[in-house]
Structures are given as C-alpha cells and as structure tokens.
Design a protein around this motif. Structure first.
Motif, PDB file in Angstrom:
ATOM      1  N   VAL A   1      41.010  51.739  48.645  1.00 21.22           N
ATOM      2  CA  VAL A   1      42.241  50.955  48.753  1.00 21.22           C
ATOM      3  C   VAL A   1      43.144  51.596  49.793  1.00 21.22           C
ATOM      4  O   VAL A   1      43.312  52.814  49.815  1.00 21.22           O
ATOM      5  CB  VAL A   1      42.960  50.871  47.394  1.00 21.22           C
ATOM      6  CG1 VAL A   1      44.261  50.089  47.517  1.00 21.22           C
ATOM      7  CG2 VAL A   1      42.050  50.223  46.358  1.00 21.22           C
ATOM      8  N   ALA A   2      43.727  50.770  50.663  1.00 25.19           N
ATOM      9  CA  ALA A   2      44.607  51.280  51.720  1.00 25.19           C
ATOM     10  C   ALA A   2      45.794  50.342  51.877  1.00 25.19           C
ATOM     11  O   ALA A   2      45.717  49.143  51.564  1.00 25.19           O
ATOM     12  CB  ALA A   2      43.853  51.409  53.039  1.00 25.19           C
ATOM     13  N   VAL A   3      46.887  50.896  52.358  1.00 27.47           N
ATOM     14  CA  VAL A   3      48.093  50.096  52.611  1.00 27.47           C
ATOM     15  C   VAL A   3      47.776  49.021  53.649  1.00 27.47           C
ATOM     16  O   VAL A   3      47.115  49.292  54.659  1.00 27.47           O
ATOM     17  CB  VAL A   3      49.241  50.998  53.088  1.00 27.47           C
ATOM     18  CG1 VAL A   3      50.444  50.160  53.523  1.00 27.47           C
ATOM     19  CG2 VAL A   3      49.648  51.969  51.992  1.00 27.47           C
ATOM     20  N   GLY A   4      48.214  47.818  53.403  1.00 25.44           N
ATOM     21  CA  GLY A   4      47.983  46.703  54.320  1.00 25.44           C
ATOM     22  C   GLY A   4      46.823  45.810  53.940  1.00 25.44           C
ATOM     23  O   GLY A   4      46.669  44.728  54.519  1.00 25.44           O
ATOM     24  N   GLN A   5      45.996  46.230  52.981  1.00 22.22           N
ATOM     25  CA  GLN A   5      44.866  45.402  52.578  1.00 22.22           C
ATOM     26  C   GLN A   5      45.336  44.077  51.968  1.00 22.22           C
ATOM     27  O   GLN A   5      46.355  44.015  51.287  1.00 22.22           O
ATOM     28  CB  GLN A   5      43.997  46.138  51.554  1.00 22.22           C
ATOM     29  CG  GLN A   5      43.035  47.140  52.160  1.00 22.22           C
ATOM     30  CD  GLN A   5      42.203  47.842  51.095  1.00 22.22           C
ATOM     31  OE1 GLN A   5      42.580  47.882  49.943  1.00 22.22           O
ATOM     32  NE2 GLN A   5      41.085  48.412  51.488  1.00 22.22           N
ATOM     33  N   THR A   6      44.548  43.032  52.204  1.00 22.89           N
ATOM     34  CA  THR A   6      44.831  41.737  51.604  1.00 22.89           C
ATOM     35  C   THR A   6      44.475  41.762  50.124  1.00 22.89           C
ATOM     36  O   THR A   6      43.471  42.355  49.726  1.00 22.89           O
ATOM     37  CB  THR A   6      44.026  40.639  52.310  1.00 22.89           C
ATOM     38  OG1 THR A   6      44.409  40.585  53.687  1.00 22.89           O
ATOM     39  CG2 THR A   6      44.283  39.275  51.676  1.00 22.89           C
ATOM     40  N   VAL A   7      45.293  41.110  49.319  1.00 20.35           N
ATOM     41  CA  VAL A   7      45.071  41.035  47.879  1.00 20.35           C
ATOM     42  C   VAL A   7      45.166  39.564  47.462  1.00 20.35           C
ATOM     43  O   VAL A   7      46.134  38.881  47.794  1.00 20.35           O
ATOM     44  CB  VAL A   7      46.111  41.865  47.093  1.00 20.35           C
ATOM     45  CG1 VAL A   7      45.792  41.847  45.607  1.00 20.35           C
ATOM     46  CG2 VAL A   7      46.150  43.295  47.612  1.00 20.35           C
ATOM     47  N   MET A   8      44.144  39.091  46.770  1.00 24.79           N
ATOM     48  CA  MET A   8      44.149  37.733  46.231  1.00 24.79           C
ATOM     49  C   MET A   8      44.344  37.837  44.723  1.00 24.79           C
ATOM     50  O   MET A   8      43.661  38.608  44.049  1.00 24.79           O
ATOM     51  CB  MET A   8      42.845  37.003  46.551  1.00 24.79           C
ATOM     52  CG  MET A   8      42.523  36.929  48.037  1.00 24.79           C
ATOM     53  SD  MET A   8      43.837  36.211  49.049  1.00 24.79           S
ATOM     54  CE  MET A   8      43.883  34.544  48.397  1.00 24.79           C
ATOM     55  N   MET A   9      45.272  37.040  44.186  1.00 25.48           N
ATOM     56  CA  MET A   9      45.669  37.182  42.786  1.00 25.48           C
ATOM     57  C   MET A   9      45.707  35.833  42.087  1.00 25.48           C
ATOM     58  O   MET A   9      46.003  34.814  42.684  1.00 25.48           O
ATOM     59  CB  MET A   9      47.046  37.849  42.695  1.00 25.48           C
ATOM     60  CG  MET A   9      47.065  39.291  43.158  1.00 25.48           C
ATOM     61  SD  MET A   9      48.726  39.893  43.516  1.00 25.48           S
ATOM     62  CE  MET A   9      49.064  39.020  45.048  1.00 25.48           C
ATOM     63  N   ARG A  10      45.407  35.906  40.793  1.00 28.18           N
ATOM     64  CA  ARG A  10      45.449  34.711  39.954  1.00 28.18           C
ATOM     65  C   ARG A  10      45.929  35.125  38.560  1.00 28.18           C
ATOM     66  O   ARG A  10      45.657  36.233  38.110  1.00 28.18           O
ATOM     67  CB  ARG A  10      44.065  34.065  39.867  1.00 28.18           C
ATOM     68  CG  ARG A  10      44.060  32.675  39.246  1.00 28.18           C
ATOM     69  CD  ARG A  10      42.637  32.188  39.056  1.00 28.18           C
ATOM     70  NE  ARG A  10      41.888  32.141  40.288  1.00 28.18           N
ATOM     71  CZ  ARG A  10      41.897  31.123  41.134  1.00 28.18           C
ATOM     72  NH1 ARG A  10      42.631  30.072  40.884  1.00 28.18           N
ATOM     73  NH2 ARG A  10      41.165  31.157  42.228  1.00 28.18           N
ATOM     74  N   SER A  11      46.630  34.222  37.899  1.00 25.07           N
ATOM     75  CA  SER A  11      47.125  34.494  36.550  1.00 25.07           C
ATOM     76  C   SER A  11      46.594  33.445  35.590  1.00 25.07           C
ATOM     77  O   SER A  11      46.489  32.262  35.935  1.00 25.07           O
ATOM     78  CB  SER A  11      48.663  34.489  36.533  1.00 25.07           C
ATOM     79  OG  SER A  11      49.151  34.596  35.204  1.00 25.07           O
ATOM     80  N   ASP A  12      46.242  33.877  34.372  1.00 19.40           N
ATOM     81  CA  ASP A  12      45.805  32.922  33.352  1.00 19.40           C
ATOM     82  C   ASP A  12      46.921  31.941  33.013  1.00 19.40           C
ATOM     83  O   ASP A  12      46.655  30.817  32.591  1.00 19.40           O
ATOM     84  CB  ASP A  12      45.376  33.671  32.086  1.00 19.40           C
ATOM     85  CG  ASP A  12      44.080  34.439  32.287  1.00 19.40           C
ATOM     86  OD1 ASP A  12      43.330  34.109  33.229  1.00 19.40           O
ATOM     87  OD2 ASP A  12      43.813  35.375  31.504  1.00 19.40           O
ATOM     88  N   ALA A  13      48.169  32.374  33.197  1.00 17.93           N
ATOM     89  CA  ALA A  13      49.288  31.490  32.916  1.00 17.93           C
ATOM     90  C   ALA A  13      49.430  30.389  33.960  1.00 17.93           C
ATOM     91  O   ALA A  13      50.014  29.338  33.686  1.00 17.93           O
ATOM     92  CB  ALA A  13      50.592  32.297  32.842  1.00 17.93           C
ATOM     93  N   LEU A  14      48.879  30.628  35.166  1.00 17.96           N
ATOM     94  CA  LEU A  14      48.942  29.654  36.260  1.00 17.96           C
ATOM     95  C   LEU A  14      47.538  29.488  36.836  1.00 17.96           C
ATOM     96  O   LEU A  14      47.249  29.934  37.947  1.00 17.96           O
ATOM     97  CB  LEU A  14      49.918  30.123  37.343  1.00 17.96           C
ATOM     98  CG  LEU A  14      51.352  30.424  36.870  1.00 17.96           C
ATOM     99  CD1 LEU A  14      52.132  31.150  37.962  1.00 17.96           C
ATOM    100  CD2 LEU A  14      52.054  29.139  36.468  1.00 17.96           C
ATOM    101  N   PRO A  15      46.623  28.878  36.084  1.00 15.85           N
ATOM    102  CA  PRO A  15      45.211  28.851  36.488  1.00 15.85           C
ATOM    103  C   PRO A  15      44.928  28.109  37.777  1.00 15.85           C
ATOM    104  O   PRO A  15      43.896  28.331  38.406  1.00 15.85           O
ATOM    105  CB  PRO A  15      44.514  28.186  35.293  1.00 15.85           C
ATOM    106  CG  PRO A  15      45.599  27.372  34.642  1.00 15.85           C
ATOM    107  CD  PRO A  15      46.863  28.144  34.843  1.00 15.85           C
TER     108      PRO A  15
END
Length: 347
Positions: A196-210
């Motif tokens: 993991v490094a600063v600047g990496q792309t992160v894709m996120m999902r929440s069960d509350a907002l499927p």
C-alpha cells in the motif's frame, strides 16, 4: 440355454466398450479478455476529516441543552450549561472583596498624601487589591468552564447527555464535525501493508448503499501499527466527497475497500472453477486433454492466465476427478453468467 449364456457373456465386453467410449457431458467456457486487477482488501469506516469532542473541564449536572444532533453551530456558540450556583456565590464573594480592597487602597493613598502613613502601606494595599481582582477573574473563568461552547463552526454529529444528567469532567457530551469533508479510515493487515502506498486508487462499496461505488485515493498511512489487531490504519480521501450532512453516505458507515495495487488491461481470464491447481482440462475436436498453466492475479471469480492456453480454446468447468486424457466428451457451453471485467485479488 447354453447359447443364451454365451451370447450374454459376449455382450458384456461390448457394453463395457460402448460405455468406455461414450462421450462424457461437460460444461465448457471460453477464456475472456479484460483487466486483471490486483488489490488489497480492507474494511473501513466513514468519518469526518476533522472531528472535535466537546467535554466539560469540571464535573457537574447539566442544566441546559442548547444544541441538537444535526444542527449547524458557530464558533463560540453555547451548546450546554452545567449548574454553577456555588460558583455564582463565589464570584459575588470575590467581587465584594475586590471592592473592599479598592476602598482600602483609596483611603491609604489619601493618608500617604497627607503623610500619615508610609509609602510601604500603600504598596501593601495595592497588592491586596490586585490579588482580589485576580481572584474575581479566576472565579469568572471557572464559572465559564460550566458552559460548553463550540470550538469552531460545524455540525453536531452526536449528543450524549440530557438535562439533569451528571457529567464527569472530561466526558464528551458533543461530537462536532467541521472544516473538511468525509473520508474513510481503513484497517489493513500487516501482511499487506507493504503493498500500500500514498496515492493508490481505492474502490469502495457499502452494504448500506449496495448500488453505489465510491472512488478514493490513499491519503496517508499511520507509521505505527496496532500489535493487537496486527493492522495499520490507512486514511482514504474520497473523490467528490459529499458534505457531512448531504447523504446518502453518512459518518459511521462501514465500507469494503479494495486498494488497487496493479491493473493490467487485456489480460486472459478464466473462471476459477475451470482450474484444478495449476492445470485445466481442454476440449478439442471432441477429446479431452489436460494442460498446465501459469497463473497471475487470482480473483474471487476469475483468475488471470499468464501462459498455457490461448484465446478461443475451450476449457472445462468444474472438471470431475474421473476425467481421462483423450476421453471423448460433449461440451455444453455455460451461460454467460457474468462477463466480469476484472479479477480482484484480496491478497
């Protein structure tokens, strides 16, 4: 009877031969091309970038609640008050003493001017008056501690207290968010933190907002891990982060985060159920053959194949253990269940 038995004995090998050569039915699929994404999986929590707790410096009973959750407040605004009747009496006492000390100072100054007393007596009474002033100011400051005020402009996220409740010194009554948008704080396992490094792309999902997918960037990584959970804290800056009170994303929501390590476009992908270790079964011209492959990124549904098979070759899905090299087979194409565009690796 003898003839019938003889014919029956002759039929057994023939039936066995037919069964041996009869094509086995197998489910098949073709490799597909798509991006192979290697990512580190982590769980995180949505939180304000700047959050401030408001707690009393002295313990006491809440007499007034002047702010509610979700309310916008301004810097210096009174949020709550703690009973201060004893301090009110102390302030009155200190002010009375200050007035007495001032009057004594004026009388002494007059006597010094008439040379009835020495200059030292004037200095002493001036000192007593200054001390009385300081004591009165200190009492006022102590009473002000019984007012909980907003340290900055913001929104009240949480209130933990009701009128009449006793609150110990230092116990937070309000949590305020101010000055910056929402972010995500994720816990990354120590085995993965090196990737993991600063600047990496992160894709996120929440069960509350499927039905929502959020994108972010790694903003910072804590330099010291937690030896108990064996994880490191990674803070993610959301792209197009919503305002704290805008919704539907809200502070405190849990997020599943994939921190992208690498992405290769046009990779050859196979369904995971086509693989038996590092081997696959191929169906060509009605015959089965086994072949070794070199795997790349291993995802939850699909695996990248670096070498071993080519586009257009038919692979067997969920191959039974009883398959044999060169065995005749009839392929049944699997339904195009999900033309997945990525192989997402958790480690």
């Amino acid at each position: 009877m003898v003839v019938l038995v003889g014919l029956g004995l002759l039929a057994v090998p023939a039936i066995a031969m037919i069964w041996w050569q009869w094509p086995v039915r197998v489910q098949t699929a073709l490799p597909m091309r798509g991006p192979a994404i290697e990512a580190v999986y982590a769980t995180g929590t949505v939180e304000p970038t700047v959050m401030v707790s408001v707690a009393p410096r002295v313990g006491g009973r809440l007499t007034t609640i002047a702010a509610e959750e979700g309310q916008q407040v301004r810097r210096g605004q009174v949020l709550a008050r703690i009973e201060s009747s004893d301090l009110d009496q102390t302030i009155e006492e200190m002010r009375a003493r200050e007035q007495l000390a001032r009057a004594q100072l004026e009388r002494t100054r007059s006597l010094v001017e008439q040379r009835f007393v020495a200059q030292a007596e004037l200095d002493r009474t001036r000192t007593e008056w200054l001390a009385a002033q300081a004591a009165a100011r200190r009492a006022v400051v102590q009473r002000d501690y019984n007012q909980l005020v907003a340290p900055a402009d913001g929104i009240v996220l949480r209130r933990d207290g009701e009128a009449g409740q006793f609150v110990p010194a230092g116990q937070a009554v309000f949590a305020l968010a101010c000055c910056a948008p929402l972010r995500v704080t994720a816990e990354v396992d120590e085995e993965d933190i090196a990737r993991v490094a600063v600047g990496q792309t992160v894709m996120m999902r929440s069960d509350a907002l499927p039905n929502r997918l959020y994108e972010g960037r790694v903003a910072d990584i804590t330099p010291k891990g937690d030896p108990v959970s064996r994880s490191y804290r990674v803070r993610v800056r959301l792209i197009d982060a919503p305002a704290i009170d805008a919704g539907p994303m809200r502070s405190g929501m849990t997020m599943d985060a994939n921190l992208i390590v690498s992405r290769r476009e046009g990779a050859l992908l196979l369904p995971n159920r086509a693989l038996k270790g590092d081997r696959v079964w191929l169906l060509a011209q009605g015959r089965l053959k086994r072949r070794s492959v070199v795997k790349g990124t291993v995802g939850t549904d699909r695996t990248e194949i670096v070498s071993g098979i080519n586009d257009g070759e038919t692979v067997v899905l969920s191959p039974p253990d009883a398959l044999r090299e060169g065995q005749r087979a009839h392929g049944i194409p699997a339904s195009a269940d999900a033309q997945s565009s990525a192989a997402l690796a958790s480690r």
